[in-house]
Every structure is written in structure tokens, then in C-alpha cells.
Write an enzyme that holds these catalytic residues in place. Sequence first.
Site, PDB file in Angstrom:
ATOM      1  N   SER A   1     -29.382   3.609  23.545  1.00 23.50           N
ATOM      2  CA  SER A   1     -28.807   2.335  24.320  1.00 23.50           C
ATOM      3  C   SER A   1     -27.286   2.283  23.710  1.00 23.50           C
ATOM      4  O   SER A   1     -26.838   2.991  22.859  1.00 23.50           O
ATOM      5  CB  SER A   1     -29.411   0.984  24.133  1.00 23.50           C
ATOM      6  N   LYS A   2     -26.495   1.408  24.351  1.00 16.41           N
ATOM      7  CA  LYS A   2     -25.152   0.948  24.019  1.00 16.41           C
ATOM      8  C   LYS A   2     -24.716   1.014  22.452  1.00 16.41           C
ATOM      9  O   LYS A   2     -23.896   1.268  21.771  1.00 16.41           O
ATOM     10  CB  LYS A   2     -24.757  -0.370  24.565  1.00 16.41           C
ATOM     11  N   ARG A   3     -26.216   0.546  21.842  1.00 14.72           N
ATOM     12  CA  ARG A   3     -25.967   0.263  20.276  1.00 14.72           C
ATOM     13  C   ARG A   3     -25.740   1.522  19.539  1.00 14.72           C
ATOM     14  O   ARG A   3     -25.150   1.523  18.525  1.00 14.72           O
ATOM     15  CB  ARG A   3     -27.346  -0.327  19.908  1.00 14.72           C
TER      16      ARG A   3
ATOM     17  N   GLY B   1     -23.781   3.967  20.578  1.00  9.99           N
ATOM     18  CA  GLY B   1     -22.350   4.395  21.114  1.00  9.99           C
ATOM     19  C   GLY B   1     -22.367   4.647  22.662  1.00  9.99           C
ATOM     20  O   GLY B   1     -23.308   3.968  23.416  1.00  9.99           O
TER      21      GLY B   1
END
Length: 485
Positions: free
Chosen positions: A253-255, A257
Site C-alpha cells: 500500500s501507499k505506506r 512508498g
Amino acid sequence: MSVRVRFAPSPTGFMHVGNARTALFNYLFARHHGGTFILRIEDTDIERHSEEAVRVIYEALKWMGIDWDEGPDVGGPFGPYRQSERLNIYKEFIEKLKEKGLVYECYCTPEELEEMRKEQLKRGEPPRYTGKCRNLTEEEKEKLRKMGRKPVLRFKVPEDRTIVFEDLVKGRIEINSRQLGGDFVVVRSNGMPVYNFVVVVDDALMKITHVIRGEDHISNTPKQILLYEALGFTPPAFAHLPMILGPDRSKLSKRHGSTSVREFKEKGYLPEAFTNFLALLGWYPKDGKEILSMDELIKRFDIKDVNSAPAIFDTTKLNWMNQVYIRSYPVEKLTDLIIPYLEKAGYDTSNFNRKWLEKVIEVTREYLTVLSDAPGYMETFLKDDFEVSEEAKSFLAENPDRLKVIELFYHKIKSLEGELSEEKFKEIIKEIGKELKVKGKNLFMPVRIALTGKMSGVELPILVKLLGKERVLKRVENSLKQVNL
Ligand code: GLU
């Protein structure tokens, strides 16, 4: 039977790496078997599908080096290839289900469904639609309609059926129809058919032979198989690709990167490196060779070698691959790609001779991980009016010989006749060493500072050769002005 596969993204406005990997595996599979690769835009779930969101998909695929044989923009014998343009086709097949008595209108409100769900959970049962509206009479329906209710259409799931399919990646999968959550919706109350239904109609009409998609769709597959049967179609083969996890083994996920293709492109990953990296997310070639061009991937790709265990998105590996590709990329192409990063960093690249820029890139490319690193590493070559760092200034102030080195260097360059080659530069440094009786750091560092303003950096003979006499003199003047204050 020739292979026909499809990539069927929803235009969400960005292309997630998971989708990009699905597209790539379908493409490799199609090309390996000399089959057909189809692009289908699944935009029935999307409230407002924008042209821009569709363009994002085209752009990402083209950047990755993936082309398609049939699709909304190129056409093909089984179009249209956008679901929003196929609504009449779906209506026809909904009618078929109605005629066969395989669907029924359900008037339950979201509140009623939620109530049902809560009670089931309270009783410790898995939530499922109970079939409450299966046997409504015409009068009951009429009454509900008068209350302003709009029905959805539900598909009658057979009571106790074991649905079996041989997944090409996951192996044999068996699921009992009781586990499907009851009769599922095929048409929403606004008249829009749902994904599970339209995907079956489209895959059947487009003569898809293999459905290759993310593992998150496994739970949809039994429902789709029931619909294939209900509509009298033969289901295709299925291959569900393993999940992509971050290095901490949680869903990517976005977490972790960047997750969208555009972001990777903007950071300066080369498309060949990115595609090569994606190909190894869940698949590994038998011969263990990791750096592979698209042609080599196509030659080697075998769906049987796709691993069913999750794949880890390892940015360190991606970076390594990108470095490998940057080092061997044709310098002309690399220069074309790097120029926009230089412009963005404030350089007017029209001021530099193209061939000269290529030479600079030739000597700096080995330091780059991504193309956006280029302006930083190239600055030493591009910027003559640099500031001398404080550290460098105090280094020069420590010992008066050091400034003398710079001054003598300046005079020797100034009186030099002919080209300033690497050899000539080395000779001059040697002479200065002898004449001033300095060596090592006291000799090299002042010259480095005079030429770059810094205490570390590229090899000086390479730098001076690329700068040439005039710019070397300009730089020394610029530095002397700053240290002589
Ligand atoms: N539109 C679906 C998605 O983006 C396609 C799934 C499928 O390949 O069946 O996940």
C-alpha cells in the site's frame, strides 16, 4: 485453440503496480503462445468515468512496452471494448436469465439487509442473503414498488453444489455454493449490472481462453462459474496471481512508498527495469537469469512457473535492477530521458551541446539509482558559478601553500597551448607538486576545490577534460574570488 487473454482494468485514475503486474503476465502469456492480448475497460462500477482515467491506463501500458491487439482505441472483432458501451448486450443476457427463472427481484433495503446480517452474526452464522424475496408474489412486489422501492436482481445460487476449478497457479479449488453468501446481486437498483455478471458475458463473448488476474478475485470465480453455466457458456481456464506484499509482509500500500506506475516513471525508473522487476513478482525463470528484456521474458514465461505464495515488493531489488539498466542503456536514449529532469532542476539544457551532455551522462550514469538523481550528480559538470563550501574554505585557510597551488594551476592552464586533455592535466599537477614541493592532499584538494567548490566528487582528469580550458579558468576565477576575501 489459440490463446486469447485480456487485461480488464477499471479506470480509477491511476495504475497500481498490482494491476500493472496482471497486465504484464497476461501480455507475456499471450505473446509466448502467439495469442491475442485484449484491453477491456471495466467502467460500469465507476460513477463517472473520465477520459483522463482511461488515458492513464494507456499511458502506463505503453510506457511498460505493452501493446494490445484489441481494445477501445484499436478496435477488434468483439467490441466495443468499454463496458459502458455494452449495456445493451448485458440487457440481452439478463433477459436470458429471467426467461430461465434464474434471477428474481429483491426489494430489501440496505437497512433490512444490515439487520439480517447483524442477526446472523449474533447467532454465530456467516452472513448471507436469506432468499427472503425469492418467492414474492406479483401483489407483494407491486406493493413494495408503490412504497417507492426499486428492486435489485439476484441470481439464484443452487443450494448445495460443489464448484470446482483447476487454477493454473493455485491448483484445484473447491467451494460449496453455501459459502457464497446466498443469492448474489447481478443488477443493481439503478439498472447497472455488476462486475461478476458483466465480466462473464464479456469474457464469453470475447472468447477469452484464460482469465489471468489477481488472487483477490478468487472468491468471485465460483459465482462467475455459476453464471457461465446459467448462460450456457463454457468457463475459461483461470490463473490467480499471488498477492504482492510489502517487505513487512503486509498488503502493498501507499505506506510502503509509491504504488502507481506513474510515480515510478516520474522518479526515473526505466520502463525496461520496472517491467523486468514486475515480471519477477511471483514468477521466476527456470534458468535463474534475472536481467531479461521483454523478448527474453516472453520466451521464458510459463504460467506453470508462477508461484502461489505471495510476492514481496523489494524496492532494493528494483533499485539494483534500475542501476543495471541505466549502466547499459543507449546513451542517446538515456540523455533524452534525463533532459526533462535537468530542466525541472532549473537548467536550460539548450545551453549545452548535446554531444557534450551525452559525455557527461556517460561518466555520471554509474552513480545513478533513478534518473531523478541525475541533476545532483551532474551539477559538478553543469554549474560553473558554484559556491565554495565552508569546509573547503577553512581547509584552504589552514595552509598558505594550498592557495598557491590554485594560483599556479590557474597560470599554467592559462598559458597552456592546445587541448586540455586528461594527460595534460596530470602533467600540470605533477609540475605544480614539484615546483611548490607539495604532494597528496595539499596538492589535489586545492585543485578540486578550485574546480568544484567541494572536497569530494568526480575524478578531476575526467572533469577537466569535459570542461575544457575556458570553463576551467572561469571556475578557478570564481573560486578565487570567494576565498581571497
Ligand atoms: N475490473 C476488474 C479489476 O480491475 C477486473 C477483474 C478481472 O480480471 O476479472 O480488478
